[in-house]
Motif scaffolding. Sequence first.
Motif, PDB file in Angstrom:
ATOM      1  N   HIS A 180      15.984-108.354 -37.865  1.00  0.00           N
ATOM      2  CA  HIS A 180      17.332-107.958 -37.460  1.00  0.00           C
ATOM      3  C   HIS A 180      18.374-108.288 -38.531  1.00  0.00           C
ATOM      4  N   ARG A 217      18.125-105.511 -41.018  1.00  0.00           N
ATOM      5  CA  ARG A 217      18.703-104.283 -40.463  1.00  0.00           C
ATOM      6  C   ARG A 217      20.223-104.284 -40.508  1.00  0.00           C
ATOM      7  N   GLN A 218      20.812-105.483 -40.514  1.00  0.00           N
ATOM      8  CA  GLN A 218      22.277-105.528 -40.569  1.00  0.00           C
ATOM      9  C   GLN A 218      22.799-104.949 -41.879  1.00  0.00           C
ATOM     10  N   MET A 277      22.170 -96.869 -39.647  1.00  0.00           N
ATOM     11  CA  MET A 277      21.377 -95.669 -39.388  1.00  0.00           C
ATOM     12  C   MET A 277      22.096 -94.785 -38.374  1.00  0.00           C
ATOM     13  N   LEU A 329      25.084 -93.056 -28.892  1.00  0.00           N
ATOM     14  CA  LEU A 329      26.162 -93.982 -28.561  1.00  0.00           C
ATOM     15  C   LEU A 329      25.768 -94.654 -27.245  1.00  0.00           C
ATOM     16  N   PHE A 330      26.360 -95.808 -26.979  1.00  0.00           N
ATOM     17  CA  PHE A 330      26.043 -96.491 -25.728  1.00  0.00           C
ATOM     18  C   PHE A 330      26.979 -95.962 -24.645  1.00  0.00           C
ATOM     19  N   MET A 350      29.890 -97.944 -22.802  1.00  0.00           N
ATOM     20  CA  MET A 350      30.950 -98.598 -23.564  1.00  0.00           C
ATOM     21  C   MET A 350      31.898 -97.544 -24.123  1.00  0.00           C
ATOM     22  N   LEU A 391      30.466-103.689 -31.210  1.00  0.00           N
ATOM     23  CA  LEU A 391      29.329-104.455 -30.677  1.00  0.00           C
ATOM     24  C   LEU A 391      28.508-105.117 -31.791  1.00  0.00           C
ATOM     25  N   GLY A 392      28.093-104.318 -32.763  1.00  0.00           N
ATOM     26  CA  GLY A 392      27.265-104.853 -33.842  1.00  0.00           C
ATOM     27  C   GLY A 392      27.971-105.940 -34.647  1.00  0.00           C
ATOM     28  N   LYS A 423      28.592-109.069 -32.247  1.00  0.00           N
ATOM     29  CA  LYS A 423      27.448-109.783 -31.681  1.00  0.00           C
ATOM     30  C   LYS A 423      26.359-110.074 -32.712  1.00  0.00           C
ATOM     31  N   ALA A 424      26.093-109.113 -33.594  1.00  0.00           N
ATOM     32  CA  ALA A 424      25.025-109.348 -34.567  1.00  0.00           C
ATOM     33  C   ALA A 424      25.540-110.173 -35.744  1.00  0.00           C
ATOM     34  N   LYS A 484      28.563-111.752 -35.738  1.00  0.00           N
ATOM     35  CA  LYS A 484      29.443-112.840 -35.255  1.00  0.00           C
ATOM     36  C   LYS A 484      30.770-112.870 -35.993  1.00  0.00           C
ATOM     37  N   ARG A 524      30.348 -96.455 -36.348  1.00  0.00           N
ATOM     38  CA  ARG A 524      29.658 -97.615 -35.781  1.00  0.00           C
ATOM     39  C   ARG A 524      28.739 -98.254 -36.825  1.00  0.00           C
ATOM     40  N   ALA A 525      28.047 -97.410 -37.572  1.00  0.00           N
ATOM     41  CA  ALA A 525      27.163 -97.935 -38.609  1.00  0.00           C
ATOM     42  C   ALA A 525      27.976 -98.524 -39.770  1.00  0.00           C
ATOM     43  N   MET A 560      29.519-102.168 -39.946  1.00  0.00           N
ATOM     44  CA  MET A 560      28.646-103.302 -40.255  1.00  0.00           C
ATOM     45  C   MET A 560      28.640-103.614 -41.750  1.00  0.00           C
TER      46      MET A 560
END
Lengths: 219, 250
Positions: free
Chosen positions: B79, B82-83, B87, B94-95, B98, B106-107, B110-111, B113, B155-156, B159
């Motif tokens: 993970h 992957r950050q 992709m 999409l979620f 949300m 989200l990413g 949460k991923a 922080k 979204r991608a 990150m």
Amino acid sequence: MDFNFVKEYIPHYIEAAGLTIRIAAIGISLSILLGLLCSIIRYFRIPILHRAVGIYIELSRNTPLLIQLFFLYFGLPKIGVVLSSEACAIIGLVFLGGSYMAEAFRSGLESIANSQIEAGLSLGLTKGQVISYIVLPQAISISIPAFSANVIFLIKETSVFSAVALVDLMNVAKDLIGLYYKTDESLLMLVSSYLIILLPISIVFTLIERRLRHAGFGN
Amino acid sequence: MKSSEKLVEIKNLRKKFEATTVLEDISIDIHQGEVVVLLGPSGCGKSTLLRCINGLENIQGGVIILEGEKLNEQTKRIHLVRQKIGMVFQSYDLFPHMTVLENIILGPCKAQKRAKKEVVKEAEELLLRVGLFDKKDVYPRQLSGGQKQRVAIVRALCMHPKLMLFDEVTAALDPEMVREVLDVMLKLAKDGTTMIIVTHEMQFAKAIADRIIFLDHGKIVEESEPNVFFSSPRTERAKQFLNLFEFDAI
């Protein structure tokens, strides 16, 4: 119809209703936790546990609650395990409810496309984060109709607890009939008690379901 | 755009689905800032290659190295790798529960922080850049396909990925929406984003690519600059493939 009798014994019903509600609340809450756990184990096919959960679900869904209670209350003491009526009632309800909840959540989980999980993973989220932020919120709202049917079903099932000497609503009614032959009055109060407990819950769930359908996210 | 620094090294990659070999002996180096377009007929393995790079598929042979770090199924902290890789999928993904903004943050929150305030600010700037700022509080179902895909790209991007992977991102879109998504990608290329793109839009491939890699039956058949590839492909297989897009040739 003897309304004085009804008035006199209403407090007994209220007290018993309190017990019914308490046991239902504890039992159903634990059922939800057990169900979630089982559904996640089944969904991710966690080795060994996956099998054990499968056996549990079949066992629990294919035996009547009454028989499960008899086993707990009359069977276990033979091997030295003595449980109180209340403990038997809660364990029995959780044993039954856990499997029904597991199946409800599983149907929700299985409706989440794999691509949603991959989208989450590709953001660098851990598997656990994907489950708690992406999979569960969607799965739970999809399983709300099955979930609410289960809650109502389980509350109704509490009516067999009188069989293990628990002073619940059913027990009070049976007692009054036995003692005073006031069958009509006792049964009327019994039916009313269940309706008073269940109708509000039913209505709340209907409203939640309607809201979810309108909000119906869908991609 | 491209620098001499290698961002991704793929060496002798082999991928099998049970008995079928999907990718065979794939070796590609991708440099910082480079835009590589993978072309080839359906089922040639180009999407699978992207998925391997992101660790969504395990591989049976060879290595994938991202910034010197080996990436395979044994990578425990996949993970974290992957950050660094963004992709975007054909089906947006999409979620649905949300809002647009929640999808984007989200990413990072949460991923990675990162602080929410800073992430929200950045997400809003990115949305502004793709012309979707006013949609930040709506749910995905209220968006058109093209808008969803632009949100998925944002979204991608939020990150801060080192590498962006695009898997047939316009394949499910109406023609007029294709353009808005491709424009966003062209902008990214101009800004020096390293990208690997799988597409069937030949004109777009020609415009955006620094290098074309043509795959067939899980192997690299031809690898060249876009001008060379489209005007004078070296292999017969590539010629045949390109002819499919020429209507006067029929």
